[in-house]
Design a protein around this motif. Structure first.
Motif, PDB file in Angstrom:
ATOM      1  N   LEU A  90      40.367  40.897  50.119  1.00 26.46           N
ATOM      2  CA  LEU A  90      39.508  41.652  49.212  1.00 26.46           C
ATOM      3  C   LEU A  90      39.022  42.949  49.846  1.00 26.46           C
ATOM      4  O   LEU A  90      38.924  43.977  49.172  1.00 26.46           O
ATOM      5  N   GLN A  91      38.727  42.891  51.147  1.00 30.13           N
ATOM      6  CA  GLN A  91      38.302  44.107  51.841  1.00 30.13           C
ATOM      7  C   GLN A  91      39.413  45.149  51.840  1.00 30.13           C
ATOM      8  O   GLN A  91      39.168  46.343  51.601  1.00 30.13           O
ATOM      9  N   GLU A  93      41.934  45.298  49.701  1.00 26.90           N
ATOM     10  CA  GLU A  93      42.107  45.763  48.328  1.00 26.90           C
ATOM     11  C   GLU A  93      40.973  46.697  47.912  1.00 26.90           C
ATOM     12  O   GLU A  93      41.202  47.710  47.231  1.00 26.90           O
ATOM     13  N   LEU A  94      39.754  46.346  48.339  1.00 28.55           N
ATOM     14  CA  LEU A  94      38.621  47.210  48.027  1.00 28.55           C
ATOM     15  C   LEU A  94      38.771  48.579  48.683  1.00 28.55           C
ATOM     16  O   LEU A  94      38.470  49.610  48.083  1.00 28.55           O
ATOM     17  N   ARG A  96      41.599  49.997  49.382  1.00 24.93           N
ATOM     18  CA  ARG A  96      42.620  50.721  48.619  1.00 24.93           C
ATOM     19  C   ARG A  96      42.052  51.247  47.310  1.00 24.93           C
ATOM     20  O   ARG A  96      42.325  52.392  46.905  1.00 24.93           O
ATOM     21  N   TYR A  97      41.229  50.411  46.653  1.00 21.28           N
ATOM     22  CA  TYR A  97      40.608  50.860  45.409  1.00 21.28           C
ATOM     23  C   TYR A  97      39.671  52.041  45.653  1.00 21.28           C
ATOM     24  O   TYR A  97      39.618  52.978  44.846  1.00 21.28           O
ATOM     25  N   LYS A  98      38.940  51.980  46.758  1.00 19.13           N
ATOM     26  CA  LYS A  98      38.045  53.099  47.069  1.00 19.13           C
ATOM     27  C   LYS A  98      38.840  54.372  47.321  1.00 19.13           C
ATOM     28  O   LYS A  98      38.453  55.464  46.871  1.00 19.13           O
ATOM     29  N   ASP A 100      41.831  55.030  46.108  1.00 23.67           N
ATOM     30  CA  ASP A 100      42.333  55.463  44.800  1.00 23.67           C
ATOM     31  C   ASP A 100      41.229  56.107  43.976  1.00 23.67           C
ATOM     32  O   ASP A 100      41.450  57.126  43.299  1.00 23.67           O
ATOM     33  N   GLN A 101      40.030  55.515  44.046  1.00 23.31           N
ATOM     34  CA  GLN A 101      38.915  56.086  43.299  1.00 23.31           C
ATOM     35  C   GLN A 101      38.555  57.474  43.820  1.00 23.31           C
ATOM     36  O   GLN A 101      38.301  58.400  43.044  1.00 23.31           O
ATOM     37  N   THR A 102      38.550  57.615  45.151  1.00 25.76           N
ATOM     38  CA  THR A 102      38.260  58.930  45.726  1.00 25.76           C
ATOM     39  C   THR A 102      39.306  59.947  45.299  1.00 25.76           C
ATOM     40  O   THR A 102      38.976  61.086  44.911  1.00 25.76           O
ATOM     41  N   GLN A 103      40.582  59.554  45.352  1.00 26.03           N
ATOM     42  CA  GLN A 103      41.647  60.453  44.915  1.00 26.03           C
ATOM     43  C   GLN A 103      41.524  60.779  43.435  1.00 26.03           C
ATOM     44  O   GLN A 103      41.703  61.939  43.025  1.00 26.03           O
ATOM     45  N   GLU A 105      38.740  60.762  41.692  1.00 25.35           N
ATOM     46  CA  GLU A 105      37.595  61.651  41.528  1.00 25.35           C
ATOM     47  C   GLU A 105      37.959  63.084  41.918  1.00 25.35           C
ATOM     48  O   GLU A 105      37.552  64.039  41.248  1.00 25.35           O
TER      49      GLU A 105
END
Length: 211
Positions: A90-91, A93-94, A96-98, A100-103, A105
C-alpha cells in the motif's frame, strides 16, 4: 507501693484486650499454613502428594495454555507479516498514486495556464477583429457615401452631356440653315436680325455641372 490509678488500669486492660484480639486474628490467619505442624507423618505425606498433584496439574494446564498461546502467537505473527507486506504494498502504491497525482496537478496547472493564455490571445484577437470591423464599417460607409456622390455626379454629367448634345444638334441645324442661305444670297441685315437668329444668338451654352 503506690496505688495504680483507675485510668492507668483501664488503659492496661484495653491494651491487653487488643493484644488478645490480634493474637486470635493471627491464629486464624496462620491456621491453614500450620496444618503440617500439627499433622502426623502420613497426613503430612498426603498433604505433600496433594500439593504436588496440584502443582503438576497446574504445570500441565499452564503448559497447554502456553502451547495454545504459542500457536496463537505464530498465527498472529503470520497475520502480522501478511499485514506488513500489505502495508508495504500500500505504501508503494500510495507513493505511485502521489507521484501520479503530482504529475496530474502539474499537467492541470499547465493546461490552466495554457487555457488562460489562449483566452487572452483570443480576447486580444477578438478586440483586434472588432477594431478591424469598425474600421471596415467606417470605410464601407465612406465608400457608400462616395459611391452615392459619384452616382449623383455621373447623373449630372449625363444630363449635362444630353444638354450639350441638344445644343450641338441645334447649332448644327442653324449652321445648315446658314450654309443654305449663304449659297443662295447673302441675307440682309434685316434677315440676320430675325427673331430666330436673335434668340439663337442670345442662347448661352450651359455650364458644366459642379463635381
Amino acid at each position: 507501693m503506690e496505688p495504680v490509678s483507675n485510668k492507668l488500669q483501664l488503659s492496661r486492660l484495653k491494651r491487653e484486650a487488643e493484644w488478645a484480639d490480634a493474637k486470635a486474628f493471627e491464629d486464624v490467619m496462620l491456621e491453614p499454613y500450620l496444618e503440617h505442624v500439627k499433622a502426623s507423618e502420613r497426613a503430612w505425606l498426603e498433604l505433600l502428594q496433594e500439593r504436588a498433584r496440584v502443582v503438576l496439574e497446574t504445570n500441565c494446564q499452564l503448559r497447554n495454555q502456553l502451547n495454545e498461546q504459542e500457536l496463537e502467537l505464530l498465527v498472529l505473527e503470520d497475520h502480522r507479516a501478511c499485514k506488513r507486506h500489505e502495508w508495504e504494498a500500500l505504501q508503494v502504491e500510495l507513493g505511485r498514486y502521489k507521484a501520479d497525482q503530482t504529475q496530474a496537478e502539474v499537467q492541470i496547472q499547465e493546461l490552466r495556464e495554457s487555457r488562460l493564455a489562449e483566452e487572452l490571445q483570443l480576447r486580444e484577437r477578438a478586440m483586434g477583429l472588432r477594431v478591424q470591423v469598425a474600421a471596415l464599417l467606417r470605410e464601407n460607409c465612406r465608400q457608400e457615401l462616395e459611391r452615392k456622390a459619384e452616382e449623383r455626379r455621373i447623373t449630372r454629367n449625363r444630363d449635362f452631356l444630353k444638354e450639350l448634345a441638344r445644343e450641338a444638334a441645334s447649332l448644327e441645324k442653324q449652321k445648315a440653315g446658314l450654309e443654305v442661305w449663304s449659297g443662295d444670297t447673302r441675307p440682309s441685315s434685316r434677315a440676320l436680325e430675325s427673331p430666330g437668329l436673335r434668340s439663337s444668338s442670345r442662347r448661352k451654352t450651359p455650364s458644366p455641372p459642379m463635381p
